[in-house]
Design a protein around this motif. Structure first.
Motif, PDB file in Angstrom:
ATOM      1  N   MET A   1     -15.015 -33.495  19.084  1.00  0.00           N
ATOM      2  CA  MET A   1     -14.631 -32.152  18.607  1.00  0.00           C
ATOM      3  C   MET A   1     -13.283 -32.213  17.903  1.00  0.00           C
ATOM      4  O   MET A   1     -12.429 -33.031  18.236  1.00  0.00           O
ATOM      5  N   SER A   2     -13.108 -31.330  16.926  1.00  0.00           N
ATOM      6  CA  SER A   2     -11.842 -31.270  16.194  1.00  0.00           C
ATOM      7  C   SER A   2     -10.895 -30.288  16.884  1.00  0.00           C
ATOM      8  O   SER A   2     -11.286 -29.523  17.750  1.00  0.00           O
ATOM      9  N   ARG A   3      -9.623 -30.329  16.476  1.00  0.00           N
ATOM     10  CA  ARG A   3      -8.668 -29.346  16.967  1.00  0.00           C
ATOM     11  C   ARG A   3      -8.078 -28.617  15.757  1.00  0.00           C
ATOM     12  O   ARG A   3      -8.064 -29.144  14.647  1.00  0.00           O
TER      13      ARG A   3
ATOM     14  N   GLU B   1     -10.655 -35.377  15.801  1.00  0.00           N
ATOM     15  CA  GLU B   1     -10.156 -35.994  17.030  1.00  0.00           C
ATOM     16  C   GLU B   1     -10.157 -37.513  16.908  1.00  0.00           C
ATOM     17  O   GLU B   1      -9.281 -38.187  17.435  1.00  0.00           O
ATOM     18  N   GLY B   2     -11.127 -38.058  16.211  1.00  0.00           N
ATOM     19  CA  GLY B   2     -11.242 -39.502  16.058  1.00  0.00           C
ATOM     20  C   GLY B   2     -10.607 -39.985  14.757  1.00  0.00           C
ATOM     21  O   GLY B   2      -9.702 -39.347  14.213  1.00  0.00           O
TER      22      GLY B   2
ATOM     23  N   ALA C   1     -14.481 -31.497   9.906  1.00  0.00           N
ATOM     24  CA  ALA C   1     -13.532 -32.206  10.772  1.00  0.00           C
ATOM     25  C   ALA C   1     -14.259 -33.005  11.848  1.00  0.00           C
ATOM     26  O   ALA C   1     -13.833 -34.100  12.218  1.00  0.00           O
ATOM     27  N   ASP C   2     -15.373 -32.467  12.335  1.00  0.00           N
ATOM     28  CA  ASP C   2     -16.162 -33.179  13.350  1.00  0.00           C
ATOM     29  C   ASP C   2     -16.755 -34.475  12.791  1.00  0.00           C
ATOM     30  O   ASP C   2     -17.121 -35.370  13.554  1.00  0.00           O
TER      31      ASP C   2
ATOM     32  N   ALA D   1     -21.927 -28.403   5.489  1.00  0.00           N
ATOM     33  CA  ALA D   1     -20.801 -29.316   5.704  1.00  0.00           C
ATOM     34  C   ALA D   1     -21.284 -30.750   5.929  1.00  0.00           C
ATOM     35  O   ALA D   1     -20.691 -31.701   5.404  1.00  0.00           O
ATOM     36  N   ARG D   2     -22.345 -30.910   6.699  1.00  0.00           N
ATOM     37  CA  ARG D   2     -22.862 -32.257   6.965  1.00  0.00           C
ATOM     38  C   ARG D   2     -23.358 -32.917   5.679  1.00  0.00           C
ATOM     39  O   ARG D   2     -23.170 -34.121   5.470  1.00  0.00           O
ATOM     40  N   ILE D   3     -23.970 -32.120   4.808  1.00  0.00           N
ATOM     41  CA  ILE D   3     -24.457 -32.654   3.529  1.00  0.00           C
ATOM     42  C   ILE D   3     -23.268 -33.094   2.666  1.00  0.00           C
ATOM     43  O   ILE D   3     -23.279 -34.179   2.068  1.00  0.00           O
ATOM     44  N   ILE D   4     -22.233 -32.257   2.614  1.00  0.00           N
ATOM     45  CA  ILE D   4     -21.032 -32.600   1.845  1.00  0.00           C
ATOM     46  C   ILE D   4     -20.403 -33.873   2.398  1.00  0.00           C
ATOM     47  O   ILE D   4     -20.011 -34.775   1.648  1.00  0.00           O
TER      48      ILE D   4
END
Length: 259
Positions: free
Chosen positions: A1-3, A25-26, A55-56, A241-244
């Motif tokens: 997860m992102s922050r 996060e990573g 971000a994820d 977003a996942r496609i981008i």
């Protein structure tokens, strides 16, 4: 997860603009800036969901409120499309000062037109993606058509935009008239992803066709089948977003690799 980290930076008019950086996060694959739709703001579903989803996947994103919207200072009525473009460039400059030079610009709706215009003013940029963007910025004028005569004759008018009362001033209309994205798109010299829903009732799919046809390679088009213009349906923004993210991967890798 992102922050999420709250930030602020000076916009093109000298006012303080409020933003959020969605930080992976990573490992970070790259950084980007998101430009929101007409009066939507950084916390609109399309902006927040897309940026968090990016971000994820390792792409940190800055989303921010344009002049006079959300938590940003100033008056929205004093802004224009040109200001929106200039503030997108300012956002990229801010990220550069933070050691997060951007590789990616993502724009939704009116913000899609803004990133197409801003792209050539951001030298470190590697790729641009638009979602539901109009080919011509003045497409947005249809939402205040009924008040157009009053705006031009009296200098301004209040209009209702989805339950939100906003003042539209004459300079805003005149600025739209002079905004032409043809050269910006043709001379982009960056990979472009054009995304649009074929059932978009706000900005018609023909806008995507014109942007795509005007652009030069490398260019891609993805149909966001079943999505609405605001990407409010379950999973719609995250899917975009996942496609981008997948498409941008090759360009981000190039950007992050040692010179």
């Amino acid at each position: 997860m992102s922050r999420s980290e709250k930030v602020s930076f000076e916009g093109s008019t000298g006012e303080l603009l409020s933003g959020i950086i969605d930080v992976p996060e990573g490992p970070v694959r790259g950084w980007g800036v998101f430009s929101h739709g007409f009066t939507l703001g950084k916390d609109s579903p399309s902006a927040s969901r897309m940026c968090k989803a990016l971000a994820d996947t390792g792409i940190g994103m800055l989303r921010f409120d344009n002049l006079g919207l959300g938590e940003s200072a100033g008056h929205w009525s004093e802004g224009s499309f040109s200001h929106k473009v200039a503030d997108t460039v300012k956002a990229a400059e801010y990220m550069r000062t933070q050691g997060k030079a951007i590789s990616l610009l993502v724009g939704h709706s009116f913000g899609g037109a803004a990133v197409l215009s801003a792209a050539r003013q951001i030298p470190e940029l590697d790729a641009v993606a638009t979602v539901g963007a109009p080919f011509s910025p003045k497409h947005v004028a249809h939402v205040f058509d009924a008040a157009l005569d009053k705006i031009l004759s009296e200098g301004s008018a209040e209009v209702d935009l989805g339950g939100k009362r906003v003042e539209i001033r004459k300079h805003f209309v005149e600025d739209l008239e002079h905004a032409d994205l043809t050269d910006c798109i043709r001379q982009l010299h960056k990979p472009l992803m054009v995304m649009h829903s074929p059932t978009d009732n706000t900005v018609g799919i023909e806008n995507a066709s014109t942007i795509f046809q005007t652009a030069r390679h490398p260019r891609n088009f993805v149909s966001l089948e079943g999505s609405d213009h605001l990407l409010t349906g379950k999973g719609q923004a995250a899917r975009a977003a996942r496609i981008i993210s997948a498409w941008a991967d090759q360009y981000l890798d190039a950007a992050q690799s040692p010179q």
